[in-house]
Design a protein around this motif. Structure first.
Motif, PDB file in Angstrom:
ATOM      1  N   PHE A 141     -31.273 -46.877  36.762  1.00 29.69           N
ATOM      2  CA  PHE A 141     -30.615 -46.337  38.170  1.00 29.69           C
ATOM      3  C   PHE A 141     -30.986 -44.846  38.110  1.00 29.69           C
ATOM      4  N   THR A 142     -30.972 -44.194  37.024  1.00 25.87           N
ATOM      5  CA  THR A 142     -31.086 -42.797  37.058  1.00 25.87           C
ATOM      6  C   THR A 142     -32.482 -42.567  37.574  1.00 25.87           C
ATOM      7  N   VAL A 143     -33.665 -43.218  37.131  1.00 30.35           N
ATOM      8  CA  VAL A 143     -35.044 -43.446  37.669  1.00 30.35           C
ATOM      9  C   VAL A 143     -34.989 -43.802  38.996  1.00 30.35           C
ATOM     10  N   TRP A 144     -34.470 -44.890  39.219  1.00 26.61           N
ATOM     11  CA  TRP A 144     -34.631 -45.511  40.586  1.00 26.61           C
ATOM     12  C   TRP A 144     -34.078 -44.383  41.785  1.00 26.61           C
ATOM     13  N   ASN A 145     -32.748 -43.928  41.413  1.00 30.32           N
ATOM     14  CA  ASN A 145     -32.436 -42.712  42.289  1.00 30.32           C
ATOM     15  C   ASN A 145     -33.162 -41.575  42.351  1.00 30.32           C
ATOM     16  N   ALA A 146     -33.899 -41.138  41.217  1.00 34.46           N
ATOM     17  CA  ALA A 146     -34.633 -39.815  41.396  1.00 34.46           C
ATOM     18  C   ALA A 146     -35.575 -40.218  42.554  1.00 34.46           C
ATOM     19  N   TYR A 147     -36.536 -41.476  42.417  1.00 35.65           N
ATOM     20  CA  TYR A 147     -37.460 -41.760  43.265  1.00 35.65           C
ATOM     21  C   TYR A 147     -36.897 -41.827  44.818  1.00 35.65           C
ATOM     22  N   LEU A 148     -35.437 -42.504  44.903  1.00 33.05           N
ATOM     23  CA  LEU A 148     -35.146 -42.490  46.105  1.00 33.05           C
ATOM     24  C   LEU A 148     -34.742 -41.228  46.847  1.00 33.05           C
ATOM     25  N   LEU A 149     -34.128 -40.399  46.006  1.00 33.65           N
ATOM     26  CA  LEU A 149     -33.739 -38.958  46.387  1.00 33.65           C
ATOM     27  C   LEU A 149     -34.828 -38.041  46.640  1.00 33.65           C
ATOM     28  N   SER A 150     -36.134 -38.482  46.070  1.00 28.95           N
ATOM     29  CA  SER A 150     -37.363 -37.641  46.567  1.00 28.95           C
ATOM     30  C   SER A 150     -37.732 -38.018  47.933  1.00 28.95           C
ATOM     31  N   ILE A 151     -37.481 -39.086  48.393  1.00 31.62           N
ATOM     32  CA  ILE A 151     -37.849 -39.572  49.933  1.00 31.62           C
ATOM     33  C   ILE A 151     -36.574 -39.135  50.686  1.00 31.62           C
ATOM     34  N   ARG A 152     -35.542 -39.367  50.232  1.00 32.61           N
ATOM     35  CA  ARG A 152     -34.240 -39.001  51.169  1.00 32.61           C
ATOM     36  C   ARG A 152     -34.228 -37.584  51.475  1.00 32.61           C
ATOM     37  N   ILE A 153     -34.314 -36.721  50.282  1.00 36.43           N
ATOM     38  CA  ILE A 153     -34.371 -35.094  50.547  1.00 36.43           C
ATOM     39  C   ILE A 153     -35.197 -34.538  51.543  1.00 36.43           C
ATOM     40  N   ARG A 154     -36.348 -35.243  51.489  1.00 31.67           N
ATOM     41  CA  ARG A 154     -37.509 -34.945  52.323  1.00 31.67           C
ATOM     42  C   ARG A 154     -37.382 -35.144  53.798  1.00 31.67           C
ATOM     43  N   VAL A 155     -36.843 -36.424  53.973  1.00 29.67           N
ATOM     44  CA  VAL A 155     -36.432 -36.915  55.177  1.00 29.67           C
ATOM     45  C   VAL A 155     -35.359 -36.144  56.033  1.00 29.67           C
ATOM     46  N   GLU A 156     -34.296 -35.804  55.236  1.00 28.46           N
ATOM     47  CA  GLU A 156     -33.223 -34.912  55.515  1.00 28.46           C
ATOM     48  C   GLU A 156     -33.479 -33.692  55.886  1.00 28.46           C
ATOM     49  N   GLU A 157     -34.486 -32.978  55.134  1.00 28.49           N
ATOM     50  CA  GLU A 157     -34.834 -31.811  55.351  1.00 28.49           C
ATOM     51  C   GLU A 157     -35.647 -31.525  56.799  1.00 28.49           C
ATOM     52  N   GLN A 158     -36.478 -32.601  56.831  1.00 22.98           N
ATOM     53  CA  GLN A 158     -37.406 -32.662  58.117  1.00 22.98           C
ATOM     54  C   GLN A 158     -36.395 -32.798  59.213  1.00 22.98           C
ATOM     55  N   ALA A 159     -35.272 -33.832  59.125  1.00 20.06           N
ATOM     56  CA  ALA A 159     -34.456 -34.080  60.275  1.00 20.06           C
ATOM     57  C   ALA A 159     -33.487 -32.747  60.655  1.00 20.06           C
ATOM     58  N   LEU A 160     -33.190 -32.118  59.729  1.00 19.93           N
ATOM     59  CA  LEU A 160     -32.646 -30.946  59.977  1.00 19.93           C
ATOM     60  C   LEU A 160     -33.289 -29.588  60.681  1.00 19.93           C
ATOM     61  N   ARG A 161     -34.528 -29.549  60.220  1.00 21.67           N
ATOM     62  CA  ARG A 161     -35.614 -28.635  60.850  1.00 21.67           C
ATOM     63  C   ARG A 161     -35.624 -29.222  62.401  1.00 21.67           C
ATOM     64  N   LEU A 162     -36.058 -30.276  62.487  1.00 20.63           N
ATOM     65  CA  LEU A 162     -36.204 -30.919  63.803  1.00 20.63           C
ATOM     66  C   LEU A 162     -35.093 -30.479  64.902  1.00 20.63           C
ATOM     67  N   LEU A 163     -33.989 -30.901  64.321  1.00 18.47           N
ATOM     68  CA  LEU A 163     -32.807 -30.563  65.145  1.00 18.47           C
ATOM     69  C   LEU A 163     -32.233 -29.135  65.126  1.00 18.47           C
ATOM     70  N   LYS A 164     -32.862 -28.493  64.560  1.00 21.09           N
ATOM     71  CA  LYS A 164     -32.125 -27.247  64.184  1.00 21.09           C
ATOM     72  C   LYS A 164     -31.844 -26.327  65.737  1.00 21.09           C
ATOM     73  N   SER A 165     -30.839 -25.417  65.584  1.00 16.52           N
ATOM     74  CA  SER A 165     -30.308 -25.053  66.626  1.00 16.52           C
ATOM     75  C   SER A 165     -31.427 -23.872  67.062  1.00 16.52           C
ATOM     76  N   PRO A 166     -31.475 -23.906  68.595  1.00 11.42           N
ATOM     77  CA  PRO A 166     -32.437 -22.896  68.938  1.00 11.42           C
ATOM     78  C   PRO A 166     -32.046 -21.279  68.799  1.00 11.42           C
ATOM     79  N   HIS A 167     -30.898 -21.288  68.403  1.00 14.39           N
ATOM     80  CA  HIS A 167     -30.587 -19.712  68.235  1.00 14.39           C
ATOM     81  C   HIS A 167     -30.673 -19.332  66.999  1.00 14.39           C
ATOM     82  N   LYS A 168     -31.295 -19.921  66.108  1.00 10.44           N
ATOM     83  CA  LYS A 168     -31.850 -19.635  64.576  1.00 10.44           C
ATOM     84  C   LYS A 168     -33.106 -18.925  64.644  1.00 10.44           C
TER      85      LYS A 168
END
Length: 168
Positions: A141-168
């Motif tokens: 589960f440590t290996v499986w979690n590392a794999y899924l987190l590598s996907i999830r963090i990338r998606v989350e960072e992309q989502a946060l950049r996409l919907l970022k406040s125009p004031h920044k």
């Protein structure tokens, strides 16, 4: 004592799912967008199978000699998890749901870490199986979690950049 921890975790996860669903409804009413739906089902599957694996691999041995040490780390992780949830408030979720044009939360552990909740989960997938002497569960589960987190963090960072406040 181990089984008290096991049942505590099961109840905790169901309470968190209830809270997450409540927060999801609140956020979506305010125009929040959801991302990462494709990989989310694999995360749910992994977390569910984690508990099944703990049950299947359980040892009939006495508690490990490091039980007190591991249990103390477990307690610290649960307190840290609570701090994370409180810091995010209504924005805490098990899914990637982002409110457009809002500032990224910078309080609590988010002042120092970008993804403190994932840090807690990584450590839980090591500490909890060690408490149960479920060494294969810890490894798999440590290996499986590392794999899924590598996907999830990338998606989350992309989502946060996409919907970022125009004031920044």
């Amino acid at each position: 004592m181990r089984w008290n921890v096991f049942f505590f975790l099961i109840v905790q996860r169901f309470v968190e799912l209830y809270w997450a669903k409540r927060n999801e409804r609140w956020m979506k009413k305010r125009g929040a967008k959801e991302f990462g739906q494709h990989h989310y089902k694999y995360i749910v599957c992994m977390h569910s199978l984690f508990f099944v694996s703990l049950l299947l691999e359980r040892r009939k041995k006495r508690e490990p000699t490091l039980w007190s040490f591991l249990f103390n780390i477990f307690i610290i992780l649960q307190l840290f998890r609570f701090w994370i949830i409180v810091s995010l408030g209504r924005c805490w979720n098990t899914k990637i749901i982002v409110l457009p044009n809002t500032e990224r939360i910078q309080k609590g552990p988010y002042r120092w870490f970008r993804h403190p909740n994932y840090f807690v989960v990584v450590l839980e997938f090591i500490i909890i199986p060690l408490m149960f002497q479920a060494y294969w569960t810890a490894f798999i589960f440590t290996v499986w979690n590392a794999y899924l987190l590598s996907i999830r963090i990338r998606v989350e960072e992309q989502a946060l950049r996409l919907l970022k406040s125009p004031h920044k």
